[in-house]
Design an enzyme around this catalytic site. Structure first.
Site, mmCIF file in Angstrom:
data_model
loop_
_atom_site.group_PDB
_atom_site.id
_atom_site.type_symbol
_atom_site.label_atom_id
_atom_site.label_comp_id
_atom_site.label_asym_id
_atom_site.label_seq_id
_atom_site.Cartn_x
_atom_site.Cartn_y
_atom_site.Cartn_z
ATOM 1 N N LYS A 15 -30.479 -4.768 -5.808
ATOM 2 C CA LYS A 15 -31.141 -3.487 -5.985
ATOM 3 C C LYS A 15 -30.425 -2.715 -7.088
ATOM 4 C CE LYS A 15 -32.057 -0.980 -2.490
ATOM 5 N NZ LYS A 15 -33.336 -0.625 -3.158
ATOM 6 N N ASP A 41 -35.180 -5.434 -6.101
ATOM 7 C CA ASP A 41 -35.487 -6.116 -7.357
ATOM 8 C C ASP A 41 -35.574 -7.626 -7.155
ATOM 9 O OD1 ASP A 41 -35.418 -3.699 -8.971
ATOM 10 O OD2 ASP A 41 -33.264 -3.706 -8.612
ATOM 11 N N GLU A 45 -28.514 4.635 -2.077
ATOM 12 C CA GLU A 45 -29.391 3.794 -1.264
ATOM 13 C C GLU A 45 -28.575 2.986 -0.262
ATOM 14 O OE1 GLU A 45 -33.235 2.648 -3.958
ATOM 15 O OE2 GLU A 45 -31.326 1.783 -4.562
ATOM 16 N N GLY A 70 -32.229 -1.300 -9.998
ATOM 17 C CA GLY A 70 -32.900 -1.216 -11.285
ATOM 18 C C GLY A 70 -33.133 0.219 -11.719
ATOM 19 N N ASP A 127 -36.809 0.694 2.014
ATOM 20 C CA ASP A 127 -36.450 0.669 0.597
ATOM 21 C C ASP A 127 -37.097 -0.534 -0.078
ATOM 22 O OD1 ASP A 127 -35.165 1.494 -1.720
ATOM 23 O OD2 ASP A 127 -33.219 1.737 -0.747
ATOM 24 N N GLY A 128 -37.071 -0.548 -1.388
ATOM 25 C CA GLY A 128 -37.564 -1.684 -2.151
ATOM 26 C C GLY A 128 -36.415 -2.569 -2.594
#
Length: 239
Positions: free
Chosen positions: A110, A99, A119, A112, A96-97
């Site tokens: 996270k 912020d 998630e 955003g 996952d990414g």
């Protein structure tokens, strides 16, 4: 004849190249017959696309568990077979990414994109949770620049706002473009963004979730590894 550049053409940025670099690196970590949690957002989407290429080129048997309608569409286009959370006993790895990423604790903000509830369910369920970020996402302390999103049941939005105001914060209901009114999540809820000082990520995460009406918040205190894209290389941060 030279192509005329249009106003809405996307120009790759240095951040985009760093995201692609970590996405490619993360895709190499996935092994045959794994079940993979597919995060949401621009960096996660690049990972999904790179993973799809590997599946096709290497004829891998891999299943993905999407965390949003968006990641589902990207994965389907990339040719990744999908299963739901209740169809898989275990998730081998979630990618996952983020912020924001705290350099010292690897805690995250996270959400955003408003997908942080699903998630977190998938990421925390995985045997290994890996985060992808460019170096611009690294911070010394969470919450100074990025608000924490809270997914809130619509029935309770006013009471949640009042509770947050009593905590000396400045909460704001997230509104979107392309429609009037608040952003609505894939689960049909609202998002309230709030700037809050975060000294202890796990404590803040639990405290916000204890507010009646809050389904989940965007503080992630659990992460196993962060792949950071820099101009020179991909750095690996571990706890």
């Amino acid at each position: 004849m030279a192509r005329t550049k249009k106003a809405n053409d996307e120009v790759p940025t240095n951040s985009d190249s760093l995201k692609l670099k970590v996405a490619k690196q993360a895709a190499k970590l996935v092994k045959d017959e794994m079940v993979v949690g597919l995060g949401s957002g621009s960096t996660a989407n690049l990972f999904i696309q790179e993973l799809g290429k590997r599946i096709v080129e290497e004829e891998l048997y891999i299943y993905g568990v999407p965390t949003s309608f968006d990641s589902r569409m990207v994965a389907s286009t990339a040719g990744i077979p999908l299963i739901s959370l209740d169809q898989c006993g275990e998730i081998d790895i979630a990618v996952d990414g983020a912020d924001e990423v705290c350099k010292s604790t690897l805690s995250l903000i996270k959400g955003g994109g408003g997908c942080h509830t699903m998630e977190k369910i998938v990421d925390y369920h995985a045997k290994e949770f890996i985060v992808l970020a460019d170096e611009g996402k690294l911070v010394d302390s969470l919450g100074d620049k990025t608000p924490v999103p809270l997914e809130v049941i619509p029935f309770a939005y006013s009471t949640v706002l009042n509770k947050l105001l009593k905590m000396n914060t400045a909460p704001a209901i997230r509104t979107g473009s392309g429609k009037m009114g608040p952003v609505i999540t894939d689960s049909g809820n609202m998002i309230i963004d709030v700037f809050i000082s975060i000294d202890d990520a796990e404590e803040t995460e639990n405290m916000l979730n204890n507010i009646p009406g809050v389904l989940e918040n965007g503080v992630f205190s659990k992460c196993d590894k962060v792949l950071v894209g820099t101009s020179k290389k991909v750095e690996i941060l571990k706890k």
